[in-house]
Design a protein around this motif. Structure first.
Motif, mmCIF file in Angstrom:
data_model
loop_
_atom_site.group_PDB
_atom_site.id
_atom_site.type_symbol
_atom_site.label_atom_id
_atom_site.label_comp_id
_atom_site.label_asym_id
_atom_site.label_seq_id
_atom_site.Cartn_x
_atom_site.Cartn_y
_atom_site.Cartn_z
ATOM 1 N N ILE A 44 -6.378 14.210 -6.482
ATOM 2 C CA ILE A 44 -5.102 12.798 -6.271
ATOM 3 C C ILE A 44 -6.220 11.782 -5.727
ATOM 4 N N ILE A 45 -7.176 11.728 -4.490
ATOM 5 C CA ILE A 45 -7.513 10.426 -4.403
ATOM 6 C C ILE A 45 -8.643 9.936 -5.274
ATOM 7 N N ASP A 46 -9.510 10.556 -5.947
ATOM 8 C CA ASP A 46 -10.323 9.339 -7.230
ATOM 9 C C ASP A 46 -9.290 9.003 -7.900
ATOM 10 N N ARG A 47 -7.526 9.517 -8.274
ATOM 11 C CA ARG A 47 -7.016 8.730 -9.292
ATOM 12 C C ARG A 47 -6.605 7.728 -8.139
ATOM 13 N N VAL A 48 -6.209 7.883 -7.264
ATOM 14 C CA VAL A 48 -5.621 6.996 -6.387
ATOM 15 C C VAL A 48 -7.109 6.210 -6.150
ATOM 16 N N GLU A 49 -7.876 6.140 -5.921
ATOM 17 C CA GLU A 49 -9.027 4.696 -5.559
ATOM 18 C C GLU A 49 -9.296 4.321 -6.894
ATOM 19 N N GLY A 50 -9.017 4.766 -8.042
ATOM 20 C CA GLY A 50 -9.136 4.215 -9.040
ATOM 21 C C GLY A 50 -7.760 3.262 -9.474
ATOM 22 N N TRP A 51 -6.851 3.854 -9.711
ATOM 23 C CA TRP A 51 -5.885 2.203 -9.382
ATOM 24 C C TRP A 51 -6.268 1.640 -8.479
ATOM 25 N N ARG A 52 -6.532 2.109 -7.467
ATOM 26 C CA ARG A 52 -6.763 0.934 -6.165
ATOM 27 C C ARG A 52 -8.102 -0.159 -7.198
ATOM 28 N N ARG A 53 -8.697 0.181 -7.685
ATOM 29 C CA ARG A 53 -9.763 -0.716 -7.783
ATOM 30 C C ARG A 53 -9.585 -1.710 -8.989
ATOM 31 N N ARG A 69 -11.409 16.260 5.028
ATOM 32 C CA ARG A 69 -11.351 14.458 5.744
ATOM 33 C C ARG A 69 -11.724 13.008 4.985
ATOM 34 N N ARG A 70 -12.201 13.254 3.585
ATOM 35 C CA ARG A 70 -11.704 12.550 3.070
ATOM 36 C C ARG A 70 -9.885 11.707 2.807
ATOM 37 N N LEU A 71 -9.229 13.002 2.879
ATOM 38 C CA LEU A 71 -7.718 12.367 3.007
ATOM 39 C C LEU A 71 -7.532 11.387 3.917
ATOM 40 N N GLU A 72 -7.969 11.856 5.332
ATOM 41 C CA GLU A 72 -7.993 11.558 6.634
ATOM 42 C C GLU A 72 -8.525 9.616 6.474
ATOM 43 N N ARG A 73 -9.484 9.754 5.565
ATOM 44 C CA ARG A 73 -10.407 8.242 6.166
ATOM 45 C C ARG A 73 -8.905 7.659 5.787
ATOM 46 N N ASP A 74 -8.513 8.069 4.401
ATOM 47 C CA ASP A 74 -7.085 6.517 3.697
ATOM 48 C C ASP A 74 -5.906 6.318 4.687
ATOM 49 N N LEU A 75 -5.302 7.472 5.056
ATOM 50 C CA LEU A 75 -4.524 7.668 5.930
ATOM 51 C C LEU A 75 -4.682 6.657 6.777
ATOM 52 N N PRO A 76 -2.696 6.081 7.771
ATOM 53 C CA PRO A 76 -3.727 5.356 9.091
ATOM 54 C C PRO A 76 -3.756 6.186 10.068
ATOM 55 N N HIS A 77 -4.627 5.517 10.916
ATOM 56 C CA HIS A 77 -5.028 6.024 11.880
ATOM 57 C C HIS A 77 -3.643 7.064 12.782
ATOM 58 N N ARG A 78 -2.368 6.694 13.092
ATOM 59 C CA ARG A 78 -1.466 7.795 14.034
ATOM 60 C C ARG A 78 -1.297 8.591 12.864
#
Length: 101
Positions: free
Chosen positions: A90-99, A15-24
């Motif tokens: 991985i998602i935590d790392r990507v979010e930290g990188w984005r911030r 679910r967390r991964l799906e939130r960050d992916l494009p809708h399709r």
């Protein structure tokens, strides 16, 4: 029947991964997660793992390996908890990188 902790963790990771992916892509992943899609999920997971191994080729990438393992983890209980934790990491790392950007 009660779900195992590993299965719950994996569902939360999906679910967390799906939130960050494009809708399709998110809707395709959601369809693959559905129990009736098992016979599509298993070959897709194996194909993604195989593609991840050959990530040095154009179009294929390392991203395919963990996604393939996640799809297999939906049906293989001993992979559920490690793949859920890896996905959250991985998602935590990507979010930290984005911030930082």
């Amino acid at each position: 029947m009660a779900r195992s902790t590993g299965e719950q963790e994996l569902r939360a990771a999906f679910r967390r991964l799906e939130r960050d992916l494009p809708h399709r892509l998110a809707s395709s992943l959601r369809w693959l997660r559905h129990p009736s899609s098992r016979w599509a999920r298993l070959p897709a997971g194996i194909a993604l793992i195989f593609g991840g191994i050959f990530s040095f080729l154009p179009i294929l990438g390392v991203w395919m390996l963990p996604l393939g393992l996640m799809l297999l983890a939906a049906d293989v209980p001993f992979l559920q908890r490690p793949m859920a934790r890896f996905t959250h990491w991985i998602i935590d790392r990507v979010e930290g990188w984005r911030r930082k950007r």
